[in-house]
Write a protein that holds these residues in place. Structure first.
Motif, PDB file in Angstrom:
ATOM      1  N   PRO A   1      -8.680  -1.643  -7.344  1.00 38.20           N
ATOM      2  CA  PRO A   1      -8.406  -3.079  -7.347  1.00 38.20           C
ATOM      3  C   PRO A   1      -8.120  -3.649  -5.961  1.00 38.20           C
ATOM      4  O   PRO A   1      -7.749  -2.920  -5.041  1.00 38.20           O
ATOM      5  CB  PRO A   1      -7.146  -3.197  -8.219  1.00 38.20           C
ATOM      6  N   ALA A   2      -8.254  -4.979  -5.874  1.00 39.70           N
ATOM      7  CA  ALA A   2      -8.063  -5.683  -4.595  1.00 39.70           C
ATOM      8  C   ALA A   2      -6.646  -5.521  -4.045  1.00 39.70           C
ATOM      9  O   ALA A   2      -6.419  -5.678  -2.855  1.00 39.70           O
ATOM     10  CB  ALA A   2      -8.370  -7.156  -4.783  1.00 39.70           C
ATOM     11  N   SER A   3      -5.683  -5.182  -4.917  1.00 40.29           N
ATOM     12  CA  SER A   3      -4.282  -5.097  -4.488  1.00 40.29           C
ATOM     13  C   SER A   3      -3.950  -3.786  -3.776  1.00 40.29           C
ATOM     14  O   SER A   3      -2.848  -3.620  -3.288  1.00 40.29           O
ATOM     15  CB  SER A   3      -3.385  -5.193  -5.731  1.00 40.29           C
ATOM     16  N   THR A   4      -4.895  -2.844  -3.735  1.00 42.98           N
ATOM     17  CA  THR A   4      -4.584  -1.517  -3.189  1.00 42.98           C
ATOM     18  C   THR A   4      -5.072  -1.368  -1.742  1.00 42.98           C
ATOM     19  O   THR A   4      -5.939  -2.123  -1.297  1.00 42.98           O
ATOM     20  CB  THR A   4      -5.246  -0.419  -4.043  1.00 42.98           C
ATOM     21  N   PHE A   5      -4.544  -0.342  -1.046  1.00 44.90           N
ATOM     22  CA  PHE A   5      -4.847  -0.242   0.386  1.00 44.90           C
ATOM     23  C   PHE A   5      -6.338  -0.054   0.716  1.00 44.90           C
ATOM     24  O   PHE A   5      -6.815  -0.595   1.705  1.00 44.90           O
ATOM     25  CB  PHE A   5      -3.960   0.827   1.066  1.00 44.90           C
ATOM     26  N   PRO A   6      -7.122   0.682  -0.128  1.00 41.72           N
ATOM     27  CA  PRO A   6      -8.542   0.789   0.255  1.00 41.72           C
ATOM     28  C   PRO A   6      -9.229  -0.583   0.286  1.00 41.72           C
ATOM     29  O   PRO A   6     -10.123  -0.815   1.103  1.00 41.72           O
ATOM     30  CB  PRO A   6      -9.146   1.691  -0.836  1.00 41.72           C
ATOM     31  N   SER A   7      -8.785  -1.492  -0.594  1.00 48.22           N
ATOM     32  CA  SER A   7      -9.377  -2.837  -0.587  1.00 48.22           C
ATOM     33  C   SER A   7      -8.760  -3.697   0.515  1.00 48.22           C
ATOM     34  O   SER A   7      -9.448  -4.517   1.128  1.00 48.22           O
ATOM     35  CB  SER A   7      -9.188  -3.508  -1.946  1.00 48.22           C
ATOM     36  N   MET A   8      -7.478  -3.478   0.797  1.00 44.88           N
ATOM     37  CA  MET A   8      -6.846  -4.260   1.877  1.00 44.88           C
ATOM     38  C   MET A   8      -7.444  -3.906   3.239  1.00 44.88           C
ATOM     39  O   MET A   8      -7.662  -4.768   4.078  1.00 44.88           O
ATOM     40  CB  MET A   8      -5.346  -4.031   1.886  1.00 44.88           C
ATOM     41  N   GLN A   9      -7.715  -2.589   3.437  1.00 42.93           N
ATOM     42  CA  GLN A   9      -8.320  -2.227   4.721  1.00 42.93           C
ATOM     43  C   GLN A   9      -9.723  -2.817   4.841  1.00 42.93           C
ATOM     44  O   GLN A   9     -10.184  -3.158   5.919  1.00 42.93           O
ATOM     45  CB  GLN A   9      -8.307  -0.709   4.964  1.00 42.93           C
ATOM     46  N   MET A  10     -10.397  -2.953   3.691  1.00 39.23           N
ATOM     47  CA  MET A  10     -11.747  -3.555   3.680  1.00 39.23           C
ATOM     48  C   MET A  10     -11.667  -5.003   4.187  1.00 39.23           C
ATOM     49  O   MET A  10     -12.440  -5.396   5.062  1.00 39.23           O
ATOM     50  CB  MET A  10     -12.293  -3.487   2.244  1.00 39.23           C
ATOM     51  N   ASP A  11     -10.709  -5.772   3.658  1.00 38.76           N
ATOM     52  CA  ASP A  11     -10.562  -7.171   4.082  1.00 38.76           C
ATOM     53  C   ASP A  11     -10.212  -7.252   5.570  1.00 38.76           C
ATOM     54  O   ASP A  11     -10.717  -8.113   6.290  1.00 38.76           O
ATOM     55  CB  ASP A  11      -9.471  -7.871   3.253  1.00 38.76           C
ATOM     56  N   ALA A  12      -9.354  -6.328   6.009  1.00 37.11           N
ATOM     57  CA  ALA A  12      -8.944  -6.357   7.417  1.00 37.11           C
ATOM     58  C   ALA A  12     -10.133  -6.007   8.323  1.00 37.11           C
ATOM     59  O   ALA A  12     -10.315  -6.600   9.387  1.00 37.11           O
ATOM     60  CB  ALA A  12      -7.808  -5.370   7.641  1.00 37.11           C
ATOM     61  N   TRP A  13     -10.930  -5.037   7.882  1.00 34.32           N
ATOM     62  CA  TRP A  13     -12.108  -4.631   8.680  1.00 34.32           C
ATOM     63  C   TRP A  13     -13.065  -5.812   8.820  1.00 34.32           C
ATOM     64  O   TRP A  13     -13.549  -6.113   9.909  1.00 34.32           O
ATOM     65  CB  TRP A  13     -12.804  -3.436   8.009  1.00 34.32           C
ATOM     66  N   ILE A  14     -13.288  -6.496   7.702  1.00 37.74           N
ATOM     67  CA  ILE A  14     -14.222  -7.634   7.718  1.00 37.74           C
ATOM     68  C   ILE A  14     -13.701  -8.735   8.646  1.00 37.74           C
ATOM     69  O   ILE A  14     -14.449  -9.281   9.459  1.00 37.74           O
ATOM     70  CB  ILE A  14     -14.441  -8.159   6.278  1.00 37.74           C
ATOM     71  N   ALA A  15     -12.400  -9.037   8.543  1.00 37.26           N
ATOM     72  CA  ALA A  15     -11.830 -10.084   9.406  1.00 37.26           C
ATOM     73  C   ALA A  15     -12.008  -9.711  10.878  1.00 37.26           C
ATOM     74  O   ALA A  15     -12.390 -10.546  11.706  1.00 37.26           O
ATOM     75  CB  ALA A  15     -10.356 -10.283   9.074  1.00 37.26           C
ATOM     76  N   ALA A  16     -11.775  -8.429  11.188  1.00 34.82           N
ATOM     77  CA  ALA A  16     -11.904  -7.990  12.588  1.00 34.82           C
ATOM     78  C   ALA A  16     -13.357  -8.090  13.051  1.00 34.82           C
ATOM     79  O   ALA A  16     -13.636  -8.525  14.180  1.00 34.82           O
ATOM     80  CB  ALA A  16     -11.387  -6.564  12.735  1.00 34.82           C
ATOM     81  N   ILE A  17     -14.276  -7.704  12.186  1.00 33.36           N
ATOM     82  CA  ILE A  17     -15.699  -7.725  12.580  1.00 33.36           C
ATOM     83  C   ILE A  17     -16.203  -9.165  12.691  1.00 33.36           C
ATOM     84  O   ILE A  17     -16.963  -9.500  13.613  1.00 33.36           O
ATOM     85  CB  ILE A  17     -16.554  -6.883  11.587  1.00 33.36           C
ATOM     86  N   HIS A  18     -15.755 -10.023  11.794  1.00 30.30           N
ATOM     87  CA  HIS A  18     -16.142 -11.442  11.908  1.00 30.30           C
ATOM     88  C   HIS A  18     -15.692 -11.994  13.254  1.00 30.30           C
ATOM     89  O   HIS A  18     -16.450 -12.657  13.940  1.00 30.30           O
ATOM     90  CB  HIS A  18     -15.480 -12.254  10.790  1.00 30.30           C
TER      91      HIS A  18
ATOM     92  N   ASP B   1       2.538   4.307  -2.298  1.00 29.97           N
ATOM     93  CA  ASP B   1       2.016   2.927  -2.323  1.00 29.97           C
ATOM     94  C   ASP B   1       1.561   2.512  -3.720  1.00 29.97           C
ATOM     95  O   ASP B   1       1.647   1.361  -4.110  1.00 29.97           O
ATOM     96  CB  ASP B   1       0.839   2.759  -1.335  1.00 29.97           C
ATOM     97  N   THR B   2       1.122   3.518  -4.525  1.00 25.33           N
ATOM     98  CA  THR B   2       0.564   3.188  -5.841  1.00 25.33           C
ATOM     99  C   THR B   2       1.636   2.748  -6.845  1.00 25.33           C
ATOM    100  O   THR B   2       1.315   2.160  -7.861  1.00 25.33           O
ATOM    101  CB  THR B   2      -0.208   4.391  -6.414  1.00 25.33           C
ATOM    102  N   LEU B   3       2.903   3.039  -6.533  1.00 24.36           N
ATOM    103  CA  LEU B   3       3.983   2.579  -7.429  1.00 24.36           C
ATOM    104  C   LEU B   3       3.902   1.067  -7.582  1.00 24.36           C
ATOM    105  O   LEU B   3       4.060   0.520  -8.673  1.00 24.36           O
ATOM    106  CB  LEU B   3       5.353   2.933  -6.833  1.00 24.36           C
ATOM    107  N   TYR B   4       3.640   0.396  -6.444  1.00 22.76           N
ATOM    108  CA  TYR B   4       3.557  -1.068  -6.459  1.00 22.76           C
ATOM    109  C   TYR B   4       2.113  -1.533  -6.646  1.00 22.76           C
ATOM    110  O   TYR B   4       1.808  -2.308  -7.547  1.00 22.76           O
ATOM    111  CB  TYR B   4       4.119  -1.614  -5.130  1.00 22.76           C
ATOM    112  N   ASP B   5       1.209  -1.004  -5.795  1.00 23.77           N
ATOM    113  CA  ASP B   5      -0.161  -1.528  -5.786  1.00 23.77           C
ATOM    114  C   ASP B   5      -0.891  -1.271  -7.106  1.00 23.77           C
ATOM    115  O   ASP B   5      -1.758  -2.044  -7.506  1.00 23.77           O
ATOM    116  CB  ASP B   5      -0.962  -0.911  -4.626  1.00 23.77           C
TER     117      ASP B   5
END
Ligand code: DTR
Length: 343
Positions: A40-57, A212-216
């Motif tokens: 899901p979008a709430s977990t770190f693999p998806s959060m790093q994806m958003d951060a990577w995209i922002a950095a590349i943009h 992290d999965t306790l919350y995410d």
């Protein structure tokens, strides 16, 4: 007359060229790249994806557009590797331990190698990738490699000692399931994205993963008991379809490569910070009962799973991997990490 005609034709061509050329170049970039992710979008693999995209943009001044598909909406764990290789998605993120036998070198990161954080394991895994360029990833352009934080036990049933671990069934994956079995635990290998259902149906009593999965993943809602055992980490790869990579303009490829080291650091830090916050939150909000394992217990796990390292060495050698060199490099990069980043 002829001269005037030639000059006009040339001018028209130049004009057309200057207006059409950018359109033609942009056409290859106009279609957004599709980035598939399994959790899901709430977990770190998806959060790093958003951060990577922002950095590349930012680094490419928005030269490429990327559309994200978290939660298995484009490719799930099962289809991820083939889906990216075939171009159903341009980019995919997954954990290499979900595919036993497919990543013979990177399976080493699921062994008890004493990583203390995601930042450390991610740094080492990325450096090992750069140094060894494993064959198992050769069909992709590898955009990033990182790792989860050490795995812990979260359970619906009380769990305070290694003896208690033997009485419950836990969700894990690949070598981490083997590590649990080495201490006479019971493990079922299930990817993270399918774990909530397994917990809900009672297929497993708990989860072996990072805090992290306790919350995410909201595991704290069901799992009120925790035992910190600092079991191994899960390595991840972000892979790109090779043809997509080759079709990108040179300057975009350079920007992507130039950002890679920084992204590994970013992700390690993200996972470690999220883990701490999640644990505090679970204790406060859900009265999560945490037991910290003793040094003797941790030693017991390390001794019991030593044979897994020997088994990995043998399997790796059979696949033509220089297992000793990989293990020596892991030690070397652990030391570099300790010296450069923890002082
Ligand atoms: N521990 C691995 C990886 C992992 C840790 N946090 C998350 C969140 C979402 C997906 C995977 C992971 C695992 O248990 O699969």
């Amino acid at each position: 007359m002829l001269q005037v005609f030639l000059r006009n034709t040339l001018l028209t061509l130049l004009l057309l060229g200057s207006t059409l050329m950018p359109t033609l170049v942009d056409a290859t970039l106009a279609k957004p790249l599709r980035y598939a992710n399994f959790p899901p979008a709430s977990t770190f693999p998806s959060m790093q994806m958003d951060a990577w995209i922002a950095a590349i943009h930012k680094r490419t001044q928005n030269k490429i557009q990327i559309q994200t598909f978290p939660g298995g909406t484009l490719l799930n764990v099962k289809g991820m590797l083939r889906g990216v290789a075939r171009g159903q998605a341009d980019i995919g993120c997954t954990s290499m331990l979900y595919y036993p036998g497919s990543f013979p070198l990177f399976e080493v990161f699921g062994l008890p190698l004493g990583f203390s954080s995601s930042s450390e394991a991610s740094f080492v895994a990325w450096e090992v990738f750069k140094a060894h360029k494993p064959k198992e990833l050769a069909r992709y352009k590898v955009l990033s490699i990182f790792a989860s934080a050490p795995s812990q036990i979260m359970s619906t049933k009380p769990v305070k000692t290694l003896e208690d671990v033997k009485k419950i069934t836990l969700r894990a994956s690949g070598p981490i399931s083997d590590a649990l079995e080495a201490i006479e635990g019971h493990a079922v290998s299930i990817p993270m994205s399918e774990t909530p259902e397994a917990l809900q149906k009672g297929v497993v009593d708990g989860v072996c993963s990072s805090w992290d999965t306790l919350y995410d993943m909201n595991y704290a809602e069901r799992c009120q008991h925790g035992l910190s055992l600092n079991m191994p980490v899960y390595p991840f790869a972000v892979i790109m379809n090779k043809k997509t990579w080759e079709a990108l303009p040179e300057d975009v490829r350079q920007s992507i490569d130039a950002y890679a080291d920084e992204h590994v650091r970013y992700t390690g830090n993200l996972v470690d910070t999220s883990g701490k916050k999640a644990l505090d939150w679970a204790i406060k909000k859900h009265n999560f009962q945490l037991t910290v394992s003793t040094t003797a217990e941790q030693e017991q796990i390390r001794t019991a799973s030593q044979k897994l390292i020997d088994a990995w060495k043998k399997k790796a050698k059979d696949k033509g991997i220089d297992a000793e060199a990989v293990l020596a490099d892991i030690k070397k990069f652990q030391k570099i990490y300790q010296e450069q980043y923890t002082k």
